[in-house]
Scaffold this motif. Structure first.
Motif, PDB file in Angstrom:
ATOM      1  N   ILE A  26     -28.884  13.480  -6.848  1.00  0.00           N
ATOM      2  CA  ILE A  26     -28.167  14.749  -6.859  1.00  0.00           C
ATOM      3  C   ILE A  26     -26.681  14.524  -7.093  1.00  0.00           C
ATOM      4  N   HIS A  27     -25.943  15.618  -7.211  1.00  0.00           N
ATOM      5  CA  HIS A  27     -24.515  15.547  -7.494  1.00  0.00           C
ATOM      6  C   HIS A  27     -23.713  15.848  -6.222  1.00  0.00           C
ATOM      7  N   PRO A  28     -23.369  14.835  -5.450  1.00  0.00           N
ATOM      8  CA  PRO A  28     -22.554  15.068  -4.246  1.00  0.00           C
ATOM      9  C   PRO A  28     -21.095  15.235  -4.627  1.00  0.00           C
ATOM     10  N   TYR A  29     -20.307  15.737  -3.698  1.00  0.00           N
ATOM     11  CA  TYR A  29     -18.877  15.843  -3.938  1.00  0.00           C
ATOM     12  C   TYR A  29     -18.126  15.590  -2.637  1.00  0.00           C
ATOM     13  N   ILE A  30     -16.890  15.168  -2.774  1.00  0.00           N
ATOM     14  CA  ILE A  30     -16.019  14.894  -1.629  1.00  0.00           C
ATOM     15  C   ILE A  30     -14.753  15.719  -1.793  1.00  0.00           C
ATOM     16  N   VAL A  31     -14.408  16.476  -0.777  1.00  0.00           N
ATOM     17  CA  VAL A  31     -13.185  17.277  -0.779  1.00  0.00           C
ATOM     18  C   VAL A  31     -12.118  16.513  -0.006  1.00  0.00           C
ATOM     19  N   MET A  32     -10.967  16.304  -0.638  1.00  0.00           N
ATOM     20  CA  MET A  32      -9.903  15.494  -0.034  1.00  0.00           C
ATOM     21  C   MET A  32      -8.564  16.192  -0.143  1.00  0.00           C
ATOM     22  N   SER A  33      -7.680  15.880   0.788  1.00  0.00           N
ATOM     23  CA  SER A  33      -6.316  16.391   0.683  1.00  0.00           C
ATOM     24  C   SER A  33      -5.564  15.603  -0.379  1.00  0.00           C
ATOM     25  N   TYR A  34      -4.661  16.266  -1.072  1.00  0.00           N
ATOM     26  CA  TYR A  34      -3.824  15.596  -2.063  1.00  0.00           C
ATOM     27  C   TYR A  34      -2.517  15.201  -1.388  1.00  0.00           C
ATOM     28  N   GLU A  35      -2.262  13.910  -1.312  1.00  0.00           N
ATOM     29  CA  GLU A  35      -1.075  13.411  -0.622  1.00  0.00           C
ATOM     30  C   GLU A  35      -0.032  13.001  -1.656  1.00  0.00           C
ATOM     31  N   ARG A  36       0.947  13.858  -1.845  1.00  0.00           N
ATOM     32  CA  ARG A  36       1.997  13.573  -2.817  1.00  0.00           C
ATOM     33  C   ARG A  36       3.015  12.606  -2.203  1.00  0.00           C
ATOM     34  N   GLY A  37       3.155  11.453  -2.800  1.00  0.00           N
ATOM     35  CA  GLY A  37       4.092  10.479  -2.268  1.00  0.00           C
ATOM     36  C   GLY A  37       4.354   9.375  -3.276  1.00  0.00           C
ATOM     37  N   GLU A  38       5.086   8.390  -2.832  1.00  0.00           N
ATOM     38  CA  GLU A  38       5.476   7.262  -3.676  1.00  0.00           C
ATOM     39  C   GLU A  38       4.717   6.031  -3.219  1.00  0.00           C
ATOM     40  N   SER A  39       4.182   5.282  -4.140  1.00  0.00           N
ATOM     41  CA  SER A  39       3.445   4.083  -3.758  1.00  0.00           C
ATOM     42  C   SER A  39       4.369   3.109  -3.030  1.00  0.00           C
ATOM     43  N   LEU A  40       3.774   2.335  -2.133  1.00  0.00           N
ATOM     44  CA  LEU A  40       4.571   1.365  -1.375  1.00  0.00           C
ATOM     45  C   LEU A  40       5.296   0.408  -2.314  1.00  0.00           C
ATOM     46  N   ALA A  41       4.649  -0.002  -3.393  1.00  0.00           N
ATOM     47  CA  ALA A  41       5.255  -0.949  -4.322  1.00  0.00           C
ATOM     48  C   ALA A  41       6.539  -0.401  -4.928  1.00  0.00           C
ATOM     49  N   GLN A  42       6.555   0.883  -5.253  1.00  0.00           N
ATOM     50  CA  GLN A  42       7.768   1.502  -5.821  1.00  0.00           C
ATOM     51  C   GLN A  42       8.816   1.751  -4.749  1.00  0.00           C
ATOM     52  N   TYR A  43       8.357   2.261  -3.599  1.00  0.00           N
ATOM     53  CA  TYR A  43       9.276   2.603  -2.512  1.00  0.00           C
ATOM     54  C   TYR A  43       9.999   1.361  -2.000  1.00  0.00           C
ATOM     55  N   TRP A  44       9.263   0.268  -1.887  1.00  0.00           N
ATOM     56  CA  TRP A  44       9.791  -0.964  -1.291  1.00  0.00           C
ATOM     57  C   TRP A  44      11.026  -1.479  -2.013  1.00  0.00           C
ATOM     58  N   ASP A  45      11.020  -1.381  -3.318  1.00  0.00           N
ATOM     59  CA  ASP A  45      12.093  -1.976  -4.119  1.00  0.00           C
ATOM     60  C   ASP A  45      13.394  -1.188  -4.110  1.00  0.00           C
ATOM     61  N   ARG A  46      13.372   0.023  -3.606  1.00  0.00           N
ATOM     62  CA  ARG A  46      14.592   0.832  -3.664  1.00  0.00           C
ATOM     63  C   ARG A  46      15.163   1.183  -2.284  1.00  0.00           C
ATOM     64  N   VAL A  47      14.554   0.650  -1.211  1.00  0.00           N
ATOM     65  CA  VAL A  47      15.064   0.979   0.122  1.00  0.00           C
ATOM     66  C   VAL A  47      15.640  -0.270   0.787  1.00  0.00           C
ATOM     67  N   SER A  48      16.365  -0.037   1.881  1.00  0.00           N
ATOM     68  CA  SER A  48      17.034  -1.122   2.589  1.00  0.00           C
ATOM     69  C   SER A  48      16.046  -1.951   3.413  1.00  0.00           C
ATOM     70  N   LYS A  49      16.511  -3.108   3.860  1.00  0.00           N
ATOM     71  CA  LYS A  49      15.692  -3.973   4.701  1.00  0.00           C
ATOM     72  C   LYS A  49      15.279  -3.279   6.005  1.00  0.00           C
ATOM     73  N   PRO A  50      16.200  -2.575   6.700  1.00  0.00           N
ATOM     74  CA  PRO A  50      15.791  -1.855   7.910  1.00  0.00           C
ATOM     75  C   PRO A  50      14.698  -0.822   7.629  1.00  0.00           C
ATOM     76  N   GLU A  51      14.784  -0.133   6.485  1.00  0.00           N
ATOM     77  CA  GLU A  51      13.751   0.849   6.143  1.00  0.00           C
ATOM     78  C   GLU A  51      12.425   0.157   5.840  1.00  0.00           C
ATOM     79  N   GLN A  52      12.467  -0.991   5.199  1.00  0.00           N
ATOM     80  CA  GLN A  52      11.241  -1.748   4.955  1.00  0.00           C
ATOM     81  C   GLN A  52      10.577  -2.136   6.282  1.00  0.00           C
TER      82      GLN A  52
END
Length: 232
Positions: A26-52
């Motif tokens: 059969i054709h199951p489906y999953i309903v999920m919330s959409y979490e708008r955000g920035e991937s850790l890989a992108q976020y990590w490179d632009r923030v300070s050491k304390p923020e990391q």
């Protein structure tokens, strides 16, 4: 895996597709919330050491510590379904076509890993497994015994796929974990093994992991060897 993902509204997405794991396909489906955000890989490179450091601390306190306080008495998927991992998928790849577990204890789980190692070999090859002069089967025997030495670990709720692509950060700095498809109850060392499983997005990821997931380096080495042996 052939699934489709569509927006139901601005905050909800639906994943759907034909499933051979359910009776009748059969054709199951999953309903999920959409979490708008920035991937850790992108976020990590632009923030300070304390923020990391804050991000790692929040991941530990708001996720790892709480998740690991949720125990159970079996090893497998959340709904007591079989264990899903590459260790159990050699020469298969379709998790709907195999069954390892769930297991009632770490001891039986270890025997399941050993069974997966044996299942990768043709019956004709296994006929020689009691040949004590065989270098190959002596090596196999030692690996089986090493796996059996993994013991006395608690069984805890585990995400099972923590890599930078599954960790996003909201605009307000809140950490969000995505993709719980491999979540289940596993020995407490499993989260660390799985977090180091994928090639790191940067070399320092290996040392980052131990700051928010309790490290189990010996167990990681054993499981990594098992995976490499299964797929060799």
């Amino acid at each position: 895996m052939g699934a489709h993902v569509v927006f139901a509204d601005s905050q909800t997405v639906v994943k759907f597709g034909r499933s051979r794991s359910l009776k009748g396909g059969i054709h199951p489906y999953i309903v999920m919330s959409y979490e708008r955000g920035e991937s850790l890989a992108q976020y990590w490179d632009r923030v300070s050491k304390p923020e990391q450091n804050r991000i790692l601390q929040q991941s530990q306190e708001d996720y790892m510590n709480q998740m690991r306080e949720i125990p159970d008495n079996f090893i497998g998927g959340l709904d007591e379904s079989p264990c899903r991992d590459g260790i159990f998928e050699a020469d298969n790849g379709d998790y709907t076509c195999y069954s390892y577990g769930p297991y009632a204890s770490e001891e039986s789980f270890n025997e399941g890993i050993i069974q997966a190692l044996r299942d990768r070999m043709r019956p004709k090859v296994l006929e020689r497994e009691n040949d004590t002069e065989s270098n190959f089967f002596n090596s196999e025997y030692m690996l089986y015994q090493t796996v059996r030495g993994l013991k006395n670990h608690k069984i805890v709720f585990t995400h099972g796929d923590l890599h930078p692509g599954n960790i996003v950060v909201w605009a307000d700095g809140t950490v969000v974990l995505l993709d719980w498809g491999l979540a289940g109850f596993w020995p407490e060392n499993w989260e660390f093994y799985r977090a180091l499983f994928n090639p790191p997005w940067r070399a320092s990821w290996d040392r980052m992991v131990e700051k928010f997931i309790p490290p189990f380096y010996v167990e990681h080495s054993v499981l990594k060897r098992v995976f490499g042996t299964v797929w060799n």
